[in-house]
Design a protein around this motif. Structure first.
Motif, short mmCIF file in Angstrom:
data_model
loop_
_atom_site.label_atom_id
_atom_site.label_comp_id
_atom_site.label_asym_id
_atom_site.label_seq_id
_atom_site.Cartn_x
_atom_site.Cartn_y
_atom_site.Cartn_z
N VAL A 120 0.85 -1.18 0.00
CA VAL A 120 0.00 0.00 0.00
C VAL A 120 0.89 1.24 0.00
CG1 VAL A 120 -1.73 1.30 1.30
CG2 VAL A 120 -1.82 -1.20 1.26
N VAL A 121 0.60 2.17 -0.91
CA VAL A 121 1.29 3.46 -0.97
C VAL A 121 0.22 4.53 -0.85
CG1 VAL A 121 2.73 5.01 -2.35
CG2 VAL A 121 3.11 2.54 -2.45
N SER A 122 0.41 5.46 0.09
CA SER A 122 -0.54 6.56 0.23
C SER A 122 0.22 7.88 0.27
CB SER A 122 -1.38 6.40 1.50
OG SER A 122 -0.58 6.56 2.65
N GLU A 123 -0.43 8.92 -0.21
CA GLU A 123 0.17 10.25 -0.16
C GLU A 123 -0.90 11.23 0.30
OE1 GLU A 123 2.79 13.31 -2.77
OE2 GLU A 123 0.98 12.49 -3.66
N VAL A 124 -0.48 12.13 1.20
CA VAL A 124 -1.37 13.17 1.71
C VAL A 124 -0.67 14.51 1.52
CG1 VAL A 124 -2.53 14.05 3.78
CG2 VAL A 124 -2.35 11.58 3.40
N PRO A 125 -1.33 15.49 0.88
CA PRO A 125 -0.71 16.80 0.74
C PRO A 125 -0.63 17.51 2.10
CG PRO A 125 -2.94 16.81 -0.18
CD PRO A 125 -2.65 15.41 0.26
N THR A 126 0.37 18.38 2.25
CA THR A 126 0.53 19.17 3.47
C THR A 126 0.15 20.62 3.19
OG1 THR A 126 2.87 19.52 2.96
CG2 THR A 126 2.34 17.66 4.40
N ALA A 127 -0.11 21.37 4.25
CA ALA A 127 -0.57 22.75 4.12
C ALA A 127 0.46 23.64 3.42
CB ALA A 127 -0.90 23.32 5.50
N LEU A 133 4.35 10.84 2.02
CA LEU A 133 4.09 9.59 1.34
C LEU A 133 4.47 8.46 2.29
CD1 LEU A 133 4.53 8.71 -2.26
CD2 LEU A 133 5.76 7.27 -0.65
N ARG A 134 3.60 7.47 2.43
CA ARG A 134 3.86 6.31 3.27
C ARG A 134 3.68 5.05 2.42
NH1 ARG A 134 1.23 9.98 6.51
NH2 ARG A 134 2.22 10.38 8.52
N ALA A 135 4.56 4.09 2.63
CA ALA A 135 4.46 2.83 1.90
C ALA A 135 4.74 1.68 2.85
CB ALA A 135 5.45 2.81 0.74
N VAL A 136 3.97 0.61 2.68
CA VAL A 136 4.16 -0.60 3.47
C VAL A 136 4.05 -1.80 2.54
CG1 VAL A 136 1.72 -0.80 4.13
CG2 VAL A 136 3.49 -1.81 5.59
N GLY A 137 4.88 -2.80 2.78
CA GLY A 137 4.91 -3.98 1.93
C GLY A 137 6.22 -4.04 1.18
N THR A 138 6.19 -4.57 -0.03
CA THR A 138 7.35 -4.58 -0.91
C THR A 138 7.10 -3.53 -1.98
OG1 THR A 138 7.71 -6.93 -0.49
CG2 THR A 138 8.77 -6.00 -2.44
N THR A 139 7.87 -2.45 -1.91
CA THR A 139 7.67 -1.30 -2.77
C THR A 139 9.00 -0.79 -3.29
OG1 THR A 139 7.71 0.15 -0.83
CG2 THR A 139 5.54 -0.55 -1.61
N ALA A 140 8.95 0.02 -4.34
CA ALA A 140 10.17 0.62 -4.92
C ALA A 140 10.06 2.13 -4.83
CB ALA A 140 10.33 0.18 -6.37
N TYR A 164 8.42 -0.76 5.75
CA TYR A 164 7.65 0.47 5.84
C TYR A 164 8.58 1.64 5.62
CZ TYR A 164 4.82 4.10 8.18
OH TYR A 164 4.11 5.22 8.47
N PHE A 165 8.14 2.65 4.85
CA PHE A 165 8.91 3.89 4.77
C PHE A 165 7.99 5.08 4.70
CE2 PHE A 165 8.92 2.75 0.19
CZ PHE A 165 8.55 3.96 -0.40
N SER A 177 12.85 14.56 4.26
CA SER A 177 12.94 13.58 5.34
C SER A 177 12.59 12.21 4.78
CB SER A 177 11.98 13.96 6.47
OG SER A 177 11.94 12.96 7.45
N PHE A 178 13.36 11.21 5.20
CA PHE A 178 13.12 9.85 4.74
C PHE A 178 13.43 8.90 5.90
CE2 PHE A 178 13.84 5.80 2.87
CZ PHE A 178 13.06 5.77 1.73
N ARG A 179 12.46 8.07 6.26
CA ARG A 179 12.66 7.05 7.29
C ARG A 179 12.19 5.71 6.74
NH1 ARG A 179 9.36 10.66 10.46
NH2 ARG A 179 7.82 9.03 10.23
N SER A 180 12.98 4.67 6.98
CA SER A 180 12.55 3.33 6.54
C SER A 180 12.83 2.31 7.62
CB SER A 180 13.25 2.94 5.24
OG SER A 180 14.64 2.77 5.43
N TYR A 181 11.97 1.29 7.66
CA TYR A 181 12.07 0.22 8.63
C TYR A 181 11.89 -1.08 7.87
CZ TYR A 181 10.88 4.33 11.32
OH TYR A 181 10.86 5.59 11.83
N GLY A 182 12.86 -1.96 7.97
CA GLY A 182 12.82 -3.22 7.23
C GLY A 182 14.08 -3.36 6.41
N THR A 183 13.97 -4.01 5.25
CA THR A 183 15.14 -4.23 4.40
C THR A 183 15.10 -3.33 3.18
OG1 THR A 183 14.07 -6.02 3.19
CG2 THR A 183 15.34 -6.63 5.14
#
Length: 192
Positions: A120-127, A133-140, A164-165, A177-183
């Motif tokens: 799942v990839v989701s994106e939410v605009p900021t003010a 953008l958030r992604a979970v699973g196997t993503t590129a 997850y990133f 900013s970029f944060r990732s958890y997993g491989t």
């Protein structure tokens, strides 16, 4: 051109500009967004508070990556299968769910790999005009020169993530900013 057609065309252009950074940022998914955004907006009514528009990702869509943008060599991503659904919300949010099978090719050598992406990839605009953008699973994901994130930020980077990133981009679509958890695997190294 009728007033209604003109409104739909202007709405399409506005959504296209707002989501331009997705084409730049979301790895192999970006090419699908370009084509699907035009279709989604053309089919969506002009009033606000419209229901979301969901469409299948376009099998066969190709995304070019000129040398230096994602890898040091010319590369290309092509959606070759899956059941991914792209959902566009009139408030600027975006959601991609399902399987997305991509063939990534090093155009300089001809070497190709298949990425079986599912998540799942989701994106939410900021003010401030940026987005989260958030992604979970196997993503590129592609990080362009100057973007925060893993690796040397002076060059483009292309990664395959399992886990997850979270990506925060500013109004100029630069990853701040970029944060990732997993491989994480380096797609460019896989193609070298």
């Amino acid at each position: 051109m009728t007033m209604e057609t003109r409104s739909i065309t202007l709405a399409a252009a506005s959504r296209h500009r707002r989501l331009a950074h997705l084409r730049r940022r979301s790895g192999v998914l970006v090419g699908a967004l370009t084509l699907m955004l035009a279709c989604a907006v053309a089919l969506a009514p002009g009033a606000s508070a419209d229901p979301p528009v969901s469409i299948p990702a376009p099998i066969g869509n190709v995304t070019p990556y000129p040398a230096g943008t994602a890898c040091s060599f010319n590369a290309e991503g092509k959606l070759i299968g899956g059941n991914q659904i792209l959902t566009f919300f009139d408030d600027g949010r975006f959601l991609a769910t399902g399987r997305h099978i991509d063939r990534i090719t090093n155009l300089d050598t001809g070497k190709a790999i298949t990425l079986d992406l599912n998540g799942v990839v989701s994106e939410v605009p900021t003010a401030d005009g940026g987005s989260v953008l958030r992604a979970v699973g196997t993503t590129a994901f592609v990080l362009y020169p100057g973007d925060a994130g893993p690796g040397d930020n002076r060059i483009g980077r292309f990664y395959l993530f399992t886990g997850y990133f979270v990506v925060v981009s500013d109004a100029d679509f630069v990853v701040t900013s970029f944060r990732s958890y997993g491989t994480r695997r380096d797609v460019c190294a896989m193609l070298s």
